[in-house]
Scaffold this motif. Sequence first.
Motif: not given
Length: 473
Positions: A430-448
Motif C-alpha cells: 500500500l505504501a508503494r502504491a501511495e508513493r507512486d500515486a503522489i509522484l504521478n500527481a506531482l508529475e501531472l501538476t508540474n510539481g504543484n
Amino acid sequence: MDQGFEKIPNNWHEQMINLLAERIVVVDHDGTILYINEAYCEFLGTTVKHAVNRPVQEVIENTRMHIVAKTGQKELAALHPINGSEMIANRFPIIEDGKIVGAVGSVMFRTPEEWRMYKTKIQGLVEELKYYKTKLEKELKSKYQFNDLIGKSSTFLATKKLAERISRSNSSVLLIGDSGTGKELFAHAIHNSSMRASLSFVAINCASIPEHLLESELFGYDDGAFTGAKKGGKKGQFEIADNGTLFLDEIGDMPLSMQSKLLRVLQEKEVQRVGGQRSISVDVRIIAATHRDLEKLVEEGKFRQDLYYRLNVIKLEIPPLIERKEDIPLISQSLLKKLERKFYRKGIELSAEVEERLMRHSWPGNIRELENVLERSINVIDGKTIEVVHLPLYLRDMEPESNFTNIATTLNNQLTPKTPLPIFSLKETLARAERDAILNALELTNGNKLEAAKLLEIGKTSFYEKCKLYAIK
C-alpha cells in the motif's frame, strides 16, 4: 474663529492661501477688494498696492464678485472671459453670524492651455475607467457555448442534450462530476443558451475562499462593517449577478454556517450585506457544481438536506473521461488548437503511438489532466509532432494495460514454478502504491503540491506529511 486656526502664526496665513489657491481675491459686502494675491495681480497686469481698496469691477473685467457678495449665491466652475481668454472661476459668499459680509474667489485655469492640460489628464482617467469597466463586463460574460463541448460518445451526448433542454429554464441546476470533467464549461454553456445570456455570469469557487471571507464575498458588506472594509461598502456576488446566473463551484466544500445563509437567500430571494440592516432583492439563477457525494455528506450531517433539495432541482452528471474514451482523439484535437493559440504554434499533431497511449490511460484528472499533458508536451517538442518521448514520465513508462488488474494478469502469465512472484507485506504494498500515486500527481501538476493534493482528494497537511514520510521533495 476656530481655536486651532488661532494657533497658526499670522505670517503663515497668506502663504497658506497662495499655496492652496494660485490666484485669489477677497471682497467685502460692497464689492471692494480687501485682499488679492500677487499671482492674480501679475496675471491682471497690476499690483497689489494698486488693486486693494478699489471696487472689484474696476480691477477685474467681467467679474461677478460684487454680485456674489450681495446675493450670497455661490458660483462654481464658471467661465470668466478676461484678457482675451477664458478662465474657470469659483466664487463663494463669506457669511458671519448669519449675514453676508463679503465673498472670496479663485481662478482654476488662467488660460485655455491650462484647461486643455487638465482636461487631457481627466480624459486619460476616464478612458482608463472605461477600459476596466469593459474588461469587467467581459469577465462577467459566459465564455463557452454548447458547440465548445466536444464529444460523440453516447453518455456525453445524452448529458449535453439534457443540458441544452434545461438551459431555457430558471430552475437551479446541480452539476455532479469528478474534478476536471468540464463542469464549469457546462455552466457557461447553460447560461449562454438561457434567457439570461445577455446578463451577468458570475463564477465563484467555494473551496478557494477562506470561510471568514466567503460571506462578504457572496453577500457584500456595508461601510464600516469591519476593520479594513472599503469605504462605501462593496457589492457581493449575488448583487453583481442580479438578473443573471451565479455559478457556485465546489458547493460541497461550503461550511455549514454558510449553507444556512445561502439557503435563506435562495428561499427569500434577497440578501443582507455584512454589517447592513436592509434587505436587497435579487433575482439569480443558481448553477452549483461539486465532485463530492452530496447525498453521503447529507447522511454524515456535513451538508444541509434542505439546501441539497433546493439545489438539486435539475441534476446533471458529467461523465468522466474513462467512460468516454472514444472522445479522447476529438478532445485532444480541440485542446491542441487552443494551445496552439497560446504558444503561437500551428499544425501540431499527435503521433499514432501517443494517441494509443492516451487511449489506454485511465485519466484520473480527466480533461484537465489531458490538457496538462498536452501543454507539457508542446513545451518540449522541437517539431510539430508530439512523440512518446515528449509525454510525462508516467505515460512513457506505462505498461501495455494501465489498470492494476491487467498488470497483475500479465505478471501472473509470465510466472513459472521456477520464478516465484516477489511478495511484500500488505502495508509495504500500500505504501508503494501511495508513493507512486503522489509522484504521478506531482508529475501531472508540474510539481504543484496544492494541485496534486486536490487531484488526490486529500488535505494539504496530509499531503505534505506523506511527502515527508516518503522523502518526496
